[in-house]
Design a protein around this motif. Structure first.
Motif, PDB file in Angstrom:
ATOM      1  N   TRP A 118       5.243  -0.788   4.380  1.00 35.23           N
ATOM      2  CA  TRP A 118       4.098  -1.519   4.946  1.00 35.23           C
ATOM      3  C   TRP A 118       2.773  -0.980   4.410  1.00 35.23           C
ATOM      4  O   TRP A 118       1.800  -1.731   4.311  1.00 35.23           O
ATOM      5  CB  TRP A 118       4.152  -1.470   6.471  1.00 35.23           C
ATOM      6  N   ALA A 119       2.723   0.278   4.043  1.00 37.55           N
ATOM      7  CA  ALA A 119       1.520   0.809   3.394  1.00 37.55           C
ATOM      8  C   ALA A 119       1.299   0.135   2.039  1.00 37.55           C
ATOM      9  O   ALA A 119       0.185  -0.286   1.707  1.00 37.55           O
ATOM     10  CB  ALA A 119       1.635   2.323   3.229  1.00 37.55           C
ATOM     11  N   LEU A 120       2.369   0.011   1.259  1.00 32.31           N
ATOM     12  CA  LEU A 120       2.252  -0.629  -0.049  1.00 32.31           C
ATOM     13  C   LEU A 120       1.969  -2.124   0.065  1.00 32.31           C
ATOM     14  O   LEU A 120       1.336  -2.711  -0.807  1.00 32.31           O
ATOM     15  CB  LEU A 120       3.517  -0.387  -0.874  1.00 32.31           C
ATOM     16  N   PHE A 121       2.445  -2.757   1.147  1.00 35.56           N
ATOM     17  CA  PHE A 121       2.094  -4.153   1.375  1.00 35.56           C
ATOM     18  C   PHE A 121       0.569  -4.321   1.454  1.00 35.56           C
ATOM     19  O   PHE A 121       0.033  -5.365   1.094  1.00 35.56           O
ATOM     20  CB  PHE A 121       2.717  -4.661   2.682  1.00 35.56           C
ATOM     21  N   GLY A 122      -0.112  -3.282   1.957  1.00 31.16           N
ATOM     22  CA  GLY A 122      -1.575  -3.342   2.039  1.00 31.16           C
ATOM     23  C   GLY A 122      -2.227  -3.470   0.678  1.00 31.16           C
ATOM     24  O   GLY A 122      -3.297  -4.065   0.538  1.00 31.16           O
ATOM     25  N   VAL A 123      -1.584  -2.896  -0.342  1.00 30.07           N
ATOM     26  CA  VAL A 123      -2.094  -3.004  -1.713  1.00 30.07           C
ATOM     27  C   VAL A 123      -1.696  -4.335  -2.331  1.00 30.07           C
ATOM     28  O   VAL A 123      -2.529  -5.078  -2.855  1.00 30.07           O
ATOM     29  CB  VAL A 123      -1.559  -1.841  -2.585  1.00 30.07           C
ATOM     30  N   THR A 124      -0.402  -4.657  -2.251  1.00 33.71           N
ATOM     31  CA  THR A 124       0.095  -5.828  -2.976  1.00 33.71           C
ATOM     32  C   THR A 124      -0.323  -7.147  -2.339  1.00 33.71           C
ATOM     33  O   THR A 124      -0.630  -8.108  -3.051  1.00 33.71           O
ATOM     34  CB  THR A 124       1.633  -5.772  -3.073  1.00 33.71           C
ATOM     35  N   CYS A 125      -0.331  -7.205  -1.013  1.00 31.54           N
ATOM     36  CA  CYS A 125      -0.615  -8.480  -0.346  1.00 31.54           C
ATOM     37  C   CYS A 125      -2.086  -8.701  -0.059  1.00 31.54           C
ATOM     38  O   CYS A 125      -2.515  -9.848   0.064  1.00 31.54           O
ATOM     39  CB  CYS A 125       0.152  -8.563   0.969  1.00 31.54           C
TER      40      CYS A 125
ATOM     41  N   ASN B  94       2.664   0.857  14.776  1.00 36.71           N
ATOM     42  CA  ASN B  94       2.269   1.881  13.800  1.00 36.71           C
ATOM     43  C   ASN B  94       2.419   1.380  12.373  1.00 36.71           C
ATOM     44  O   ASN B  94       1.583   1.662  11.513  1.00 36.71           O
ATOM     45  CB  ASN B  94       3.123   3.144  13.992  1.00 36.71           C
ATOM     46  N   ALA B  95       3.511   0.649  12.106  1.00 31.06           N
ATOM     47  CA  ALA B  95       3.704   0.091  10.763  1.00 31.06           C
ATOM     48  C   ALA B  95       2.576  -0.873  10.414  1.00 31.06           C
ATOM     49  O   ALA B  95       2.039  -0.855   9.298  1.00 31.06           O
ATOM     50  CB  ALA B  95       5.057  -0.621  10.682  1.00 31.06           C
ATOM     51  N   MET B  96       2.188  -1.706  11.383  1.00 31.64           N
ATOM     52  CA  MET B  96       1.088  -2.647  11.150  1.00 31.64           C
ATOM     53  C   MET B  96      -0.229  -1.901  10.957  1.00 31.64           C
ATOM     54  O   MET B  96      -1.066  -2.302  10.148  1.00 31.64           O
ATOM     55  CB  MET B  96       0.974  -3.609  12.330  1.00 31.64           C
ATOM     56  N   SER B  97      -0.405  -0.807  11.690  1.00 30.43           N
ATOM     57  CA  SER B  97      -1.648  -0.051  11.578  1.00 30.43           C
ATOM     58  C   SER B  97      -1.739   0.684  10.241  1.00 30.43           C
ATOM     59  O   SER B  97      -2.808   0.741   9.625  1.00 30.43           O
ATOM     60  CB  SER B  97      -1.769   0.946  12.734  1.00 30.43           C
ATOM     61  N   VAL B  98      -0.622   1.279   9.782  1.00 36.44           N
ATOM     62  CA  VAL B  98      -0.600   1.923   8.469  1.00 36.44           C
ATOM     63  C   VAL B  98      -0.927   0.898   7.381  1.00 36.44           C
ATOM     64  O   VAL B  98      -1.721   1.159   6.471  1.00 36.44           O
ATOM     65  CB  VAL B  98       0.772   2.574   8.205  1.00 36.44           C
TER      66      VAL B  98
ATOM     67  N   ALA C 217     -10.436  -4.441   9.875  1.00 35.17           N
ATOM     68  CA  ALA C 217     -10.258  -3.061  10.344  1.00 35.17           C
ATOM     69  C   ALA C 217      -9.549  -2.946  11.693  1.00 35.17           C
ATOM     70  O   ALA C 217      -8.837  -1.963  11.926  1.00 35.17           O
ATOM     71  CB  ALA C 217     -11.618  -2.351  10.399  1.00 35.17           C
ATOM     72  N   PRO C 218      -9.706  -3.911  12.632  1.00 38.13           N
ATOM     73  CA  PRO C 218      -9.004  -3.761  13.918  1.00 38.13           C
ATOM     74  C   PRO C 218      -7.495  -3.589  13.779  1.00 38.13           C
ATOM     75  O   PRO C 218      -6.861  -2.968  14.635  1.00 38.13           O
ATOM     76  CB  PRO C 218      -9.326  -5.072  14.648  1.00 38.13           C
ATOM     77  N   ALA C 219      -6.932  -4.150  12.708  1.00 42.82           N
ATOM     78  CA  ALA C 219      -5.489  -4.010  12.530  1.00 42.82           C
ATOM     79  C   ALA C 219      -5.086  -2.553  12.321  1.00 42.82           C
ATOM     80  O   ALA C 219      -3.916  -2.202  12.493  1.00 42.82           O
ATOM     81  CB  ALA C 219      -5.018  -4.859  11.353  1.00 42.82           C
ATOM     82  N   MET C 220      -6.041  -1.690  11.941  1.00 49.25           N
ATOM     83  CA  MET C 220      -5.736  -0.268  11.763  1.00 49.25           C
ATOM     84  C   MET C 220      -5.377   0.399  13.082  1.00 49.25           C
ATOM     85  O   MET C 220      -4.631   1.373  13.116  1.00 49.25           O
ATOM     86  CB  MET C 220      -6.923   0.464  11.121  1.00 49.25           C
ATOM     87  N   PHE C 221      -5.949  -0.116  14.190  1.00 54.28           N
ATOM     88  CA  PHE C 221      -5.718   0.566  15.461  1.00 54.28           C
ATOM     89  C   PHE C 221      -5.253  -0.354  16.579  1.00 54.28           C
ATOM     90  O   PHE C 221      -4.608   0.098  17.529  1.00 54.28           O
ATOM     91  CB  PHE C 221      -6.996   1.294  15.909  1.00 54.28           C
ATOM     92  N   CYS C 222      -5.541  -1.659  16.494  1.00 54.70           N
ATOM     93  CA  CYS C 222      -5.221  -2.545  17.616  1.00 54.70           C
ATOM     94  C   CYS C 222      -3.727  -2.700  17.833  1.00 54.70           C
ATOM     95  O   CYS C 222      -3.249  -2.678  18.977  1.00 54.70           O
ATOM     96  CB  CYS C 222      -5.869  -3.914  17.403  1.00 54.70           C
ATOM     97  N   TYR C 223      -2.953  -2.868  16.742  1.00 56.00           N
ATOM     98  CA  TYR C 223      -1.510  -3.018  16.918  1.00 56.00           C
ATOM     99  C   TYR C 223      -0.911  -1.782  17.578  1.00 56.00           C
ATOM    100  O   TYR C 223      -0.098  -1.877  18.507  1.00 56.00           O
ATOM    101  CB  TYR C 223      -0.835  -3.270  15.567  1.00 56.00           C
ATOM    102  N   SER C 224      -1.313  -0.598  17.090  1.00 51.90           N
ATOM    103  CA  SER C 224      -0.796   0.641  17.687  1.00 51.90           C
ATOM    104  C   SER C 224      -1.281   0.807  19.122  1.00 51.90           C
ATOM    105  O   SER C 224      -0.522   1.220  20.002  1.00 51.90           O
ATOM    106  CB  SER C 224      -1.232   1.843  16.846  1.00 51.90           C
TER     107      SER C 224
END
Length: 399
Positions: free
Chosen positions: A81-88, A25-29, A340-347
């Motif tokens: 992990w959500a903010l990592f999506g912005v910064t990284c 879920n963290a990876m998907s967020v 985009a797969p990372a939004m749902f594949c990890y979960s």
């Protein structure tokens, strides 16, 4: 930092008190925010100075890591992990890809991205093994895990500061900016890129590579639970699986794509076929009766194939002859769709493993990965045909 799971999957479960699904879920967020961010980066990836966006992204990531070292709860981890999506990713990745693409012409894209992946693999491996050493030095426990996170954070902040002072705007960027300001009717970015069928096919080729790639993370619990991989080898395997394979896969994929097949899109097509066959093999192998090192070898060989794909999956943008002023936007759109797969594949994979105990859960995950690989065969085949048709059309027009 967002890939903390690669070397510290088991400590994350233990000290953050997370299940497989919650890590997923963290990876998907992270990936949801990243995907939205990539869409927004279409507008600024060709406009903002690299020095500021890349420096800010690293320093901000380091500060988030320091907060993470306080061991926040589950919701705090989702927030980080959500903010990592912005910064990284949003502020960094499309600009970095554009920088690599512009280093050569359309006959060199496979090699450029291949050796770029090799460089990333070398740095990743050094940093990750150093963090693992810090973890061990501080006792391989709660305090060691915190120390490893702080180590990662310090590295990110230091490199961010260095980039602010040493990275300069290239003459090519200045020329592109001048052209952009003079040609108001033909602005770089979203419009022309969205109309380009080839860019969409490239984006979906990346999508299916990444859908398979997401499954590599779960080779770690697979070997731990099915093969009883010793805990001392879990972290080392995770680093090899995610970082060292970049060093091997990068140059091999790039050189084969450029020198042997002379087409990154053709290379993706053939390796999707190899991936699908290999995944069927992983489903059918008698894992419960195989030695642990054979299981490690099988999963690492498969991972190497996927990393050769990752090394070149943006190279078709250069192969297709996308104009330089639209390269950043094309990379952003490719990243928006492709990751985009990372939004749902990890979960999804984590959920399957949490609700299907034992080998059967992993076999279901391998089956889904095989389905994605088969879809990749179709899309990359269309991409290969589209690029060939475009080149033939340009040749006829020039004659």
């Amino acid at each position: 930092m967002p890939s903390l799971k690669d070397a510290f999957y088991v400590p994350m479960q233990e000290y953050f008190h997370l299940t497989n699904g919650e890590i997923g879920n963290a990876m998907s967020v992270n990936s949801i925010v990243t995907t939205i961010g990539f869409f927004l980066s279409i507008y600024f990836s060709d406009r903002l100075p690299r020095r500021f966006t890349m420096s800010f992204s690293l320093i901000a990531t380091g500060l988030l890591g320091i907060y993470l070292s306080t061991m926040p709860g589950y919701w705090g981890i989702l927030f980080v992990w959500a903010l990592f999506g912005v910064t990284c990713d949003m502020l960094n990745w499309p600009v970095l890809l554009k920088s690599v693409s512009l280093l050569g012409d359309n006959t060199q894209q496979g090699r450029l991205f291949g050796f770029f992946e090799t460089g990333r693999g070398i740095v990743d491996t050094i940093i990750a093994f150093s963090a693992l050493a810090v973890f061990t030095w501080f006792g391989s426990d709660y305090f060691g895990f915190r120390a490893a996170i702080i180590f990662y954070s310090a590295i990110a902040i230091v490199v961010g500061v260095v980039i602010m002072f040493v990275l300069k705007e290239s003459p090519e960027e200045q020329v592109v900016k001048q052209e952009c300001s003079e040609e108001k009717a033909d602005k770089p970015g979203m419009g022309s890129v969205l109309k380009n069928k080839t860019v969409w096919l490239i984006a979906f080729s990346v999508f299916f590579v990444y859908a398979v790639y997401c499954g590599l993370t779960f080779f770690i619990p697979f070997l731990r639970n099915i093969y009883a991989l010793p805990i001392a080898l879990v972290g080392a395997y995770g680093i090899i699986n995610q970082y060292c394979l970049k060093m091997v896969g990068g140059p091999i994929g790039g050189l084969i794509a450029d020198k042997v097949l002379k087409s990154p899109s053709k290379y993706l097509f053939y390796t999707f076929i190899v991936s699908a066959i290999a995944l069927v093999g992983l489903i059918l192998l008698p894992h419960e009766h195989m030695p642990v090192y054979l299981g490690m070898a099988c999963t690492l060989l498969f991972g190497a194939v996927i990393f050769t794909q990752r090394a070149v999956f943006f190279a078709p943008i250069g192969e297709a002859g996308i104009s330089e002023k639209n390269t950043g936007a094309a990379m952003a759109l490719g990243s928006f769709i492709g990751y985009a797969p990372a939004m749902f594949c990890y979960s999804l994979y984590g959920y399957i493993l949490d609700h299907n105990a034992g080998l059967i859960g992993y076999q279901i995950v391998f089956g889904l990965m095989a389905v994605f690989a088969c879809a990749g065969i179709i899309v990359s085949g269309l991409l290969m045909r589209n690029i060939r048709a475009t080149r033939q059309s340009e040749l006829v027009e020039s004659v």
